[in-house]
Scaffold this motif. Structure first.
Motif, PDB file in Angstrom:
ATOM      1  N   GLU A  89     -15.147  -6.261  10.844  1.00 19.90           N
ATOM      2  CA  GLU A  89     -16.393  -4.890  10.794  1.00 19.90           C
ATOM      3  C   GLU A  89     -15.468  -3.707  10.167  1.00 19.90           C
ATOM      4  O   GLU A  89     -16.262  -3.028   9.880  1.00 19.90           O
ATOM      5  CB  GLU A  89     -16.633  -4.869  11.950  1.00 19.90           C
ATOM      6  N   ILE A  90     -14.303  -4.110   9.907  1.00 22.04           N
ATOM      7  CA  ILE A  90     -14.061  -3.029   9.657  1.00 22.04           C
ATOM      8  C   ILE A  90     -13.949  -2.473   7.684  1.00 22.04           C
ATOM      9  O   ILE A  90     -13.835  -4.483   7.102  1.00 22.04           O
ATOM     10  CB  ILE A  90     -11.889  -3.437   8.752  1.00 22.04           C
ATOM     11  N   THR A  91     -14.481  -2.254   7.235  1.00 28.24           N
ATOM     12  CA  THR A  91     -15.011  -1.555   6.152  1.00 28.24           C
ATOM     13  C   THR A  91     -13.571  -0.872   4.907  1.00 28.24           C
ATOM     14  O   THR A  91     -14.681  -1.543   3.321  1.00 28.24           O
ATOM     15  CB  THR A  91     -15.732  -0.659   5.989  1.00 28.24           C
ATOM     16  N   ASN A  92     -12.932  -0.357   5.696  1.00 23.21           N
ATOM     17  CA  ASN A  92     -11.976  -0.600   4.421  1.00 23.21           C
ATOM     18  C   ASN A  92     -11.296  -1.866   4.238  1.00 23.21           C
ATOM     19  O   ASN A  92     -10.515  -2.611   4.312  1.00 23.21           O
ATOM     20  CB  ASN A  92     -11.291   0.496   4.615  1.00 23.21           C
ATOM     21  N   PRO A  93     -11.562  -2.493   2.168  1.00 23.42           N
ATOM     22  CA  PRO A  93     -10.735  -3.361   2.423  1.00 23.42           C
ATOM     23  C   PRO A  93      -9.509  -3.477   2.205  1.00 23.42           C
ATOM     24  O   PRO A  93      -8.596  -4.580   2.601  1.00 23.42           O
ATOM     25  CB  PRO A  93     -10.930  -3.360   0.334  1.00 23.42           C
ATOM     26  N   LEU A  94      -8.898  -2.701   2.054  1.00 19.79           N
ATOM     27  CA  LEU A  94      -6.962  -2.634   2.093  1.00 19.79           C
ATOM     28  C   LEU A  94      -6.626  -2.828   3.663  1.00 19.79           C
ATOM     29  O   LEU A  94      -5.954  -3.739   4.036  1.00 19.79           O
ATOM     30  CB  LEU A  94      -6.494  -1.388   1.468  1.00 19.79           C
ATOM     31  N   THR A  95      -7.772  -2.175   4.314  1.00 24.30           N
ATOM     32  CA  THR A  95      -7.604  -2.216   6.392  1.00 24.30           C
ATOM     33  C   THR A  95      -8.026  -3.343   6.451  1.00 24.30           C
ATOM     34  O   THR A  95      -6.830  -3.414   7.560  1.00 24.30           O
ATOM     35  CB  THR A  95      -7.795  -1.122   6.575  1.00 24.30           C
ATOM     36  N   GLN A  96      -8.251  -3.853   5.838  1.00 24.47           N
ATOM     37  CA  GLN A  96      -9.001  -4.715   6.475  1.00 24.47           C
ATOM     38  C   GLN A  96      -7.890  -6.325   6.127  1.00 24.47           C
ATOM     39  O   GLN A  96      -7.707  -7.224   6.961  1.00 24.47           O
ATOM     40  CB  GLN A  96     -10.404  -5.785   5.733  1.00 24.47           C
ATOM     41  N   LYS A  97      -8.064  -5.349   5.144  1.00 26.52           N
ATOM     42  CA  LYS A  97      -6.534  -7.523   4.517  1.00 26.52           C
ATOM     43  C   LYS A  97      -4.774  -6.888   5.473  1.00 26.52           C
ATOM     44  O   LYS A  97      -4.959  -8.095   5.721  1.00 26.52           O
ATOM     45  CB  LYS A  97      -5.714  -6.862   3.055  1.00 26.52           C
ATOM     46  N   ALA A  98      -4.979  -5.903   5.663  1.00 25.51           N
ATOM     47  CA  ALA A  98      -3.113  -5.624   6.442  1.00 25.51           C
ATOM     48  C   ALA A  98      -3.810  -5.684   7.518  1.00 25.51           C
ATOM     49  O   ALA A  98      -3.346  -6.534   8.595  1.00 25.51           O
ATOM     50  CB  ALA A  98      -3.013  -4.110   6.535  1.00 25.51           C
ATOM     51  N   ARG A  99      -5.498  -5.839   8.270  1.00 25.69           N
ATOM     52  CA  ARG A  99      -5.668  -6.357   9.789  1.00 25.69           C
ATOM     53  C   ARG A  99      -6.020  -7.640   9.901  1.00 25.69           C
ATOM     54  O   ARG A  99      -5.153  -8.549  10.987  1.00 25.69           O
ATOM     55  CB  ARG A  99      -6.654  -5.268  10.530  1.00 25.69           C
ATOM     56  N   TYR A 100      -6.656  -8.350   8.879  1.00 27.21           N
ATOM     57  CA  TYR A 100      -6.223  -9.965   8.664  1.00 27.21           C
ATOM     58  C   TYR A 100      -4.635 -10.767   9.009  1.00 27.21           C
ATOM     59  O   TYR A 100      -4.672 -11.095   9.552  1.00 27.21           O
ATOM     60  CB  TYR A 100      -6.875 -10.222   7.192  1.00 27.21           C
ATOM     61  N   LEU A 101      -4.017  -9.758   7.845  1.00 32.11           N
ATOM     62  CA  LEU A 101      -2.631 -10.367   8.193  1.00 32.11           C
ATOM     63  C   LEU A 101      -1.468  -9.875   9.738  1.00 32.11           C
ATOM     64  O   LEU A 101      -1.350 -10.910   9.856  1.00 32.11           O
ATOM     65  CB  LEU A 101      -1.434  -9.207   7.556  1.00 32.11           C
ATOM     66  N   ASP A 102      -2.296  -8.475   9.974  1.00 31.60           N
ATOM     67  CA  ASP A 102      -1.770  -8.004  11.515  1.00 31.60           C
ATOM     68  C   ASP A 102      -2.382  -9.126  12.464  1.00 31.60           C
ATOM     69  O   ASP A 102      -1.592  -9.982  13.200  1.00 31.60           O
ATOM     70  CB  ASP A 102      -2.360  -7.097  12.055  1.00 31.60           C
ATOM     71  N   LYS A 103      -3.906 -10.294  12.052  1.00 32.54           N
ATOM     72  CA  LYS A 103      -4.033 -11.101  13.348  1.00 32.54           C
ATOM     73  C   LYS A 103      -3.597 -12.072  13.128  1.00 32.54           C
ATOM     74  O   LYS A 103      -2.991 -12.461  13.998  1.00 32.54           O
ATOM     75  CB  LYS A 103      -5.869 -11.435  12.560  1.00 32.54           C
ATOM     76  N   LEU A 104      -3.591 -12.553  11.926  1.00 31.16           N
ATOM     77  CA  LEU A 104      -3.014 -13.835  11.529  1.00 31.16           C
ATOM     78  C   LEU A 104      -1.343 -14.046  12.370  1.00 31.16           C
ATOM     79  O   LEU A 104      -1.135 -15.458  12.829  1.00 31.16           O
ATOM     80  CB  LEU A 104      -2.493 -14.494  10.361  1.00 31.16           C
TER      81      LEU A 104
END
Length: 121
Positions: A89-104
């Motif tokens: 649900e994160i709309t900022n693409p950079l923040t979403q990518k960083a959180r993808y990494l955190d999640k992994l």
């Protein structure tokens, strides 16, 4: 959906190399390896090992790091909550990518199987 705007600029300016040792410590503390961490990072970003090392050595910001990444086509399969936010649900693409990494990295530290972390069928 929660607003992440207060985090967006902070994440963009953070130096990847300053956070990287925390990633290593997190996974190694839980019995995983630096090599597995690199496998996850390389899967998400499309970088080679040499490119990853160069971004660490050159102190790239998260913005520089992810602007040059070739995000894995299955990255959109990364779902769930991290830091109180649902990554899908994160709309900022950079923040979403960083959180993808955190999640992994969280999944790796929690002992999930690599094929599940890498979203293989």
């Amino acid at each position: 959906m929660k607003d992440t705007s207060h985090h967006d600029e902070k994440i963009a300016k953070m130096i990847f190399a300053s956070v990287y040792p925390h990633y290593v410590k997190k996974v190694e503390t839980k019995g995983r390896t630096k090599e597995e961490l690199h496998e996850v990072i390389l899967w998400l970003t499309g970088f080679s090992e040499e490119e990853l090392q160069a971004y660490i050595r050159n102190k790239a910001t998260f913005e520089e790091f992810f602007n040059l990444a070739r995000l894995n086509e299955n990255a959109n399969l990364i779902t769930g909550a991290i830091c109180g936010y649902r990554v899908e649900e994160i709309t900022n693409p950079l923040t979403q990518k960083a959180r993808y990494l955190d999640k992994l990295i969280d999944e790796l530290a929690k002992g999930k199987k690599m094929e599940r972390i890498l979203r293989k069928k």
